[in-house]
Design a protein around this motif. Structure first.
Motif, PDB file in Angstrom:
ATOM      1  N   PRO A 146       0.820  -1.217   0.000  1.00  0.00           N
ATOM      2  CA  PRO A 146       0.000   0.000   0.000  1.00  0.00           C
ATOM      3  C   PRO A 146       0.853   1.266   0.000  1.00  0.00           C
ATOM      4  O   PRO A 146       2.024   1.259   0.391  1.00  0.00           O
ATOM      5  CB  PRO A 146      -0.781  -0.122   1.298  1.00  0.00           C
ATOM      6  N   TYR A 147       0.236   2.336  -0.429  1.00  0.00           N
ATOM      7  CA  TYR A 147       0.842   3.669  -0.361  1.00  0.00           C
ATOM      8  C   TYR A 147       0.365   4.353   0.906  1.00  0.00           C
ATOM      9  O   TYR A 147      -0.788   4.170   1.322  1.00  0.00           O
ATOM     10  CB  TYR A 147       0.450   4.527  -1.558  1.00  0.00           C
ATOM     11  N   ILE A 148       1.205   5.168   1.501  1.00  0.00           N
ATOM     12  CA  ILE A 148       0.795   5.951   2.662  1.00  0.00           C
ATOM     13  C   ILE A 148      -0.347   6.873   2.217  1.00  0.00           C
ATOM     14  O   ILE A 148      -0.270   7.527   1.177  1.00  0.00           O
ATOM     15  CB  ILE A 148       1.975   6.787   3.218  1.00  0.00           C
ATOM     16  N   GLY A 149      -1.418   6.895   2.969  1.00  0.00           N
ATOM     17  CA  GLY A 149      -2.573   7.733   2.633  1.00  0.00           C
ATOM     18  C   GLY A 149      -3.598   7.035   1.758  1.00  0.00           C
ATOM     19  O   GLY A 149      -4.670   7.570   1.510  1.00  0.00           O
ATOM     20  N   GLU A 150      -3.284   5.828   1.288  1.00  0.00           N
ATOM     21  CA  GLU A 150      -4.229   5.071   0.469  1.00  0.00           C
ATOM     22  C   GLU A 150      -5.408   4.634   1.338  1.00  0.00           C
ATOM     23  O   GLU A 150      -5.218   4.202   2.482  1.00  0.00           O
ATOM     24  CB  GLU A 150      -3.529   3.848  -0.120  1.00  0.00           C
ATOM     25  N   ILE A 151      -6.605   4.727   0.816  1.00  0.00           N
ATOM     26  CA  ILE A 151      -7.803   4.310   1.538  1.00  0.00           C
ATOM     27  C   ILE A 151      -8.352   3.063   0.861  1.00  0.00           C
ATOM     28  O   ILE A 151      -8.514   3.031  -0.356  1.00  0.00           O
ATOM     29  CB  ILE A 151      -8.861   5.429   1.566  1.00  0.00           C
ATOM     30  N   ARG A 152      -8.624   2.040   1.673  1.00  0.00           N
ATOM     31  CA  ARG A 152      -9.192   0.791   1.163  1.00  0.00           C
ATOM     32  C   ARG A 152     -10.408   0.412   2.004  1.00  0.00           C
ATOM     33  O   ARG A 152     -10.493   0.753   3.183  1.00  0.00           O
ATOM     34  CB  ARG A 152      -8.181  -0.354   1.238  1.00  0.00           C
TER      35      ARG A 152
ATOM     36  N   GLN B 272      -0.980  -1.337  10.929  1.00  0.00           N
ATOM     37  CA  GLN B 272      -0.422  -0.193  10.203  1.00  0.00           C
ATOM     38  C   GLN B 272      -1.462   0.543   9.356  1.00  0.00           C
ATOM     39  O   GLN B 272      -1.120   1.236   8.393  1.00  0.00           O
ATOM     40  CB  GLN B 272       0.791  -0.607   9.357  1.00  0.00           C
ATOM     41  N   TRP B 273      -2.722   0.413   9.692  1.00  0.00           N
ATOM     42  CA  TRP B 273      -3.825   1.146   9.070  1.00  0.00           C
ATOM     43  C   TRP B 273      -4.629   1.788  10.189  1.00  0.00           C
ATOM     44  O   TRP B 273      -4.564   1.380  11.335  1.00  0.00           O
ATOM     45  CB  TRP B 273      -4.723   0.210   8.263  1.00  0.00           C
ATOM     46  N   ALA B 274      -5.414   2.805   9.850  1.00  0.00           N
ATOM     47  CA  ALA B 274      -6.293   3.456  10.827  1.00  0.00           C
ATOM     48  C   ALA B 274      -7.669   3.615  10.200  1.00  0.00           C
ATOM     49  O   ALA B 274      -7.797   3.833   8.991  1.00  0.00           O
ATOM     50  CB  ALA B 274      -5.730   4.811  11.235  1.00  0.00           C
ATOM     51  N   SER B 275      -8.675   3.511  11.018  1.00  0.00           N
ATOM     52  CA  SER B 275     -10.048   3.670  10.551  1.00  0.00           C
ATOM     53  C   SER B 275     -10.288   5.117  10.116  1.00  0.00           C
ATOM     54  O   SER B 275      -9.828   6.054  10.762  1.00  0.00           O
ATOM     55  CB  SER B 275     -11.009   3.302  11.688  1.00  0.00           C
TER      56      SER B 275
ATOM     57  N   ALA C 254       4.889  11.381   7.765  1.00  0.00           N
ATOM     58  CA  ALA C 254       4.717  11.112   6.328  1.00  0.00           C
ATOM     59  C   ALA C 254       3.250  11.295   5.926  1.00  0.00           C
ATOM     60  O   ALA C 254       2.948  11.933   4.911  1.00  0.00           O
ATOM     61  CB  ALA C 254       5.197   9.706   5.984  1.00  0.00           C
ATOM     62  N   LEU C 255       2.332  10.762   6.717  1.00  0.00           N
ATOM     63  CA  LEU C 255       0.915  10.908   6.395  1.00  0.00           C
ATOM     64  C   LEU C 255       0.485  12.360   6.511  1.00  0.00           C
ATOM     65  O   LEU C 255      -0.286  12.849   5.679  1.00  0.00           O
ATOM     66  CB  LEU C 255       0.066  10.019   7.307  1.00  0.00           C
ATOM     67  N   PHE C 256       1.001  13.082   7.502  1.00  0.00           N
ATOM     68  CA  PHE C 256       0.675  14.504   7.633  1.00  0.00           C
ATOM     69  C   PHE C 256       1.168  15.288   6.418  1.00  0.00           C
ATOM     70  O   PHE C 256       0.486  16.203   5.946  1.00  0.00           O
ATOM     71  CB  PHE C 256       1.280  15.089   8.918  1.00  0.00           C
ATOM     72  N   SER C 257       2.332  14.921   5.867  1.00  0.00           N
ATOM     73  CA  SER C 257       2.854  15.640   4.702  1.00  0.00           C
ATOM     74  C   SER C 257       1.947  15.454   3.485  1.00  0.00           C
ATOM     75  O   SER C 257       1.939  16.276   2.573  1.00  0.00           O
ATOM     76  CB  SER C 257       4.289  15.190   4.388  1.00  0.00           C
TER      77      SER C 257
ATOM     78  N   TYR D  23       1.552   3.393   7.201  1.00  0.00           N
ATOM     79  CA  TYR D  23       2.939   3.079   6.860  1.00  0.00           C
ATOM     80  C   TYR D  23       2.963   2.266   5.577  1.00  0.00           C
ATOM     81  O   TYR D  23       2.233   1.305   5.437  1.00  0.00           O
ATOM     82  CB  TYR D  23       3.606   2.281   7.988  1.00  0.00           C
ATOM     83  N   GLY D  24       3.802   2.651   4.653  1.00  0.00           N
ATOM     84  CA  GLY D  24       3.909   1.948   3.381  1.00  0.00           C
ATOM     85  C   GLY D  24       4.813   2.730   2.451  1.00  0.00           C
ATOM     86  O   GLY D  24       5.702   3.475   2.878  1.00  0.00           O
ATOM     87  N   ASN D  25       4.579   2.598   1.156  1.00  0.00           N
ATOM     88  CA  ASN D  25       5.365   3.338   0.165  1.00  0.00           C
ATOM     89  C   ASN D  25       4.871   4.778   0.110  1.00  0.00           C
ATOM     90  O   ASN D  25       3.665   5.028   0.103  1.00  0.00           O
ATOM     91  CB  ASN D  25       5.203   2.702  -1.218  1.00  0.00           C
TER      92      ASN D  25
END
Length: 169
Positions: A4-10, A20-23, A36-39, A162-164
């Motif tokens: 997964p990519y950082i910020g990707e929603i599934r 390593q995911w959040a709801s 990284a996600l904040f950026s 966390y991811g690419n």
């Protein structure tokens, strides 16, 4: 599952966020632990931008994709209140059959003239008759909301922490 990519929603079919995911429930996250996600997200979903930022809130939402709309733009409503301004003036005619009630199923039948305890409808080919117009009162909505959501299947939308890191084209 692909990396997964950082910020990707599934969408997930279970009721928890994987490792390593959040709801996507609109919660605030600390910037210091998720730089990284904040950026990527910034404060477009909330937060003060100094110590916290917000995740998207997809609770009760139907996801529709970008479609040239503004990101984080919310459209529609779960309920709608009907008023005399939103319902055009109209009438309803209630008809029945002049024969005796012979059936207990409403489908394909009309109310019978003489009803019984268990039989209210008739399939007889007798003439239709118009029932008292007061049986159906004018509809004005009574200022009560009604359900406005499309049929749905509940999914748990989660965002990758966390991811690419996604590269820009």
């Amino acid at each position: 599952m692909a990396d997964p990519y950082i910020g990707e929603i599934r969408a997930f079919g279970f009721n928890f966020a994987p490792y390593q995911w959040a709801s996507c429930s609109g919660q605030l996250m600390p910037i210091s632990q998720n730089t990284a996600l904040f950026s990527i997200l910034g404060v477009q979903f909330g937060g003060n931008g100094q110590s916290t930022f917000g995740l998207p809130n997809l609770n009760g939402m139907a996801v529709r994709g970008q479609q040239n709309n503004i990101l984080n733009d919310v459209n529609g409503a779960e309920t709608v209140t009907l008023t005399s301004q939103t319902v055009p003036p109209h009438t309803h005619t209630v008809v029945g059959r002049s024969g005796r009630a012979t059936d207990n199923k409403a489908a394909g039948n009309l109310p019978g003239q003489f009803v019984k305890a268990t039989k209210n409808y008739t399939v007889a080919n007798s003439a239709n008759l118009q029932l008292n117009p007061a049986l159906v009162s004018p509809f004005i909505g009574n200022s009560q909301p009604h359900e406005n959501r499309q049929p749905l299947l509940v999914m748990n939308f989660c965002i990758c922490l966390y991811g690419n890191y996604p590269s820009r084209p």
